[in-house]
Design an enzyme around this catalytic site. Structure first.
Site, PDB file in Angstrom:
ATOM      1  N   HIS A  24     -14.636   8.821  -9.193  1.00 31.64           N
ATOM      2  CA  HIS A  24     -14.131   9.876  -8.501  1.00 31.64           C
ATOM      3  C   HIS A  24     -13.188  10.983  -9.101  1.00 31.64           C
ATOM      4  O   HIS A  24     -13.928  11.873  -9.255  1.00 31.64           O
ATOM      5  CB  HIS A  24     -13.111   8.912  -7.328  1.00 31.64           C
ATOM      6  CG  HIS A  24     -12.140   9.756  -7.076  1.00 31.64           C
ATOM      7  ND1 HIS A  24     -11.495  10.208  -5.630  1.00 31.64           N
ATOM      8  CD2 HIS A  24     -10.777  10.421  -7.419  1.00 31.64           C
ATOM      9  CE1 HIS A  24     -10.686  11.485  -5.008  1.00 31.64           C
ATOM     10  NE2 HIS A  24     -10.068  11.915  -6.676  1.00 31.64           N
ATOM     11  N   GLU A  25     -12.221  10.154 -10.561  1.00 32.67           N
ATOM     12  CA  GLU A  25     -11.427  11.547 -11.120  1.00 32.67           C
ATOM     13  C   GLU A  25     -12.818  12.168 -11.750  1.00 32.67           C
ATOM     14  O   GLU A  25     -12.894  13.456 -12.412  1.00 32.67           O
ATOM     15  CB  GLU A  25     -10.623  10.556 -12.591  1.00 32.67           C
ATOM     16  CG  GLU A  25      -9.588   9.665 -11.633  1.00 32.67           C
ATOM     17  CD  GLU A  25      -8.963  11.187 -10.475  1.00 32.67           C
ATOM     18  OE1 GLU A  25      -8.943  11.578 -11.167  1.00 32.67           O
ATOM     19  OE2 GLU A  25      -8.293   9.990  -9.544  1.00 32.67           O
ATOM     20  N   HIS A  45     -14.324  15.183 -10.426  1.00 30.07           N
ATOM     21  CA  HIS A  45     -13.166  16.360 -10.192  1.00 30.07           C
ATOM     22  C   HIS A  45     -13.389  17.370 -11.105  1.00 30.07           C
ATOM     23  O   HIS A  45     -13.677  18.568 -11.112  1.00 30.07           O
ATOM     24  CB  HIS A  45     -11.948  15.780 -10.556  1.00 30.07           C
ATOM     25  CG  HIS A  45     -10.962  15.346  -9.022  1.00 30.07           C
ATOM     26  ND1 HIS A  45     -10.915  16.041  -7.953  1.00 30.07           N
ATOM     27  CD2 HIS A  45     -10.224  14.017  -9.047  1.00 30.07           C
ATOM     28  CE1 HIS A  45     -10.378  14.927  -7.113  1.00 30.07           C
ATOM     29  NE2 HIS A  45      -9.814  14.132  -8.055  1.00 30.07           N
ATOM     30  N   ASP A  50      -9.968  16.591  -3.616  1.00 34.89           N
ATOM     31  CA  ASP A  50     -10.051  15.573  -2.962  1.00 34.89           C
ATOM     32  C   ASP A  50     -10.308  15.948  -2.026  1.00 34.89           C
ATOM     33  O   ASP A  50     -10.148  16.606  -0.711  1.00 34.89           O
ATOM     34  CB  ASP A  50      -8.604  15.037  -3.397  1.00 34.89           C
ATOM     35  CG  ASP A  50      -8.467  14.146  -5.020  1.00 34.89           C
ATOM     36  OD1 ASP A  50      -8.481  13.554  -4.897  1.00 34.89           O
ATOM     37  OD2 ASP A  50      -7.191  14.973  -5.401  1.00 34.89           O
TER      38      ASP A  50
END
Length: 186
Positions: free
Chosen positions: A114-115, A118, A124
């Site tokens: 997920h990170e 980014h 998000d």
């Protein structure tokens, strides 16, 4: 330098065609793939998790390759406290911080993937849907899905094909994806 000029020319062509109402699904040739070098020297026990997350992104997308310890476009850090988060300095560049306390509550592979998402240009999406990687911790601690949806993967592929806007490649800090579920001590 030549591949950078080719990518710029392709991006300019795609923008021009888009202005005329013509959509180009993938204007960049496969040989123009960007390599993002990630560094795990500060990741501690999460280095292998970073490698797994990179493999997930490499298998899900085109136009980019994440490669370990060949440079430092992306630095991965293991921290304790403060929450896991990403700090993107530009598209494909930045730092990811994985909090050991949150990694004890949520799937550390989901957090890592997920990170990194980014850094790859994704925002998000706090809708609680476990099928969406970028829903982060809003999907709950039982969600272990570490794979981007087809739409998320396609978005990243398109960003690295040169079809992105200024906001897609801007610097940003992404915090609070992983709410703490620890009971406060009175």
């Amino acid at each position: 330098m030549t591949s950078r000029l080719n990518r710029l020319a392709v991006a300019l062509l795609a923008t021009t065609l888009a202005t005329l109402g013509i959509t180009v699904a993938n204007p960049s040739p496969a040989s123009a793939a960007m390599t993002i070098c990630y560094n795990t020297s500060q990741a501690g026990s999460y280095a292998s998790v970073a490698n797994q997350a990179a493999s997930i992104w490499n298998n899900a997308t085109v136009n980019l390759t994440l490669s370990a310890n060949c440079g430092s476009n992306l630095r991965i850090y293991r921290i304790t406290g403060g929450g896991s988060y990403a700090q993107r300095t530009s598209l494909g560049n930045g730092r990811v911080y994985i909090d050991t306390q949150q990694a004890a509550q949520y799937s550390v592979l989901r957090i890592m993937t997920h990170e990194i998402g980014h850094i790859l240009g994704l925002p998000d999406n706090y809708n609680g849907n476990c099928a969406l990687l970028m829903s982060g911790g809003s999907a709950g601690t039982s969600c272990t899905n570490a794979y981007p949806s087809t739409a998320e993967a396609n978005r990243v592929s398109n960003l690295f094909a040169g079809t992105f806007s200024a906001t897609d490649r801007s610097a940003d800090i992404f915090r609070d994806s992983w709410p703490s579920v620890l009971t406060p001590v009175s």
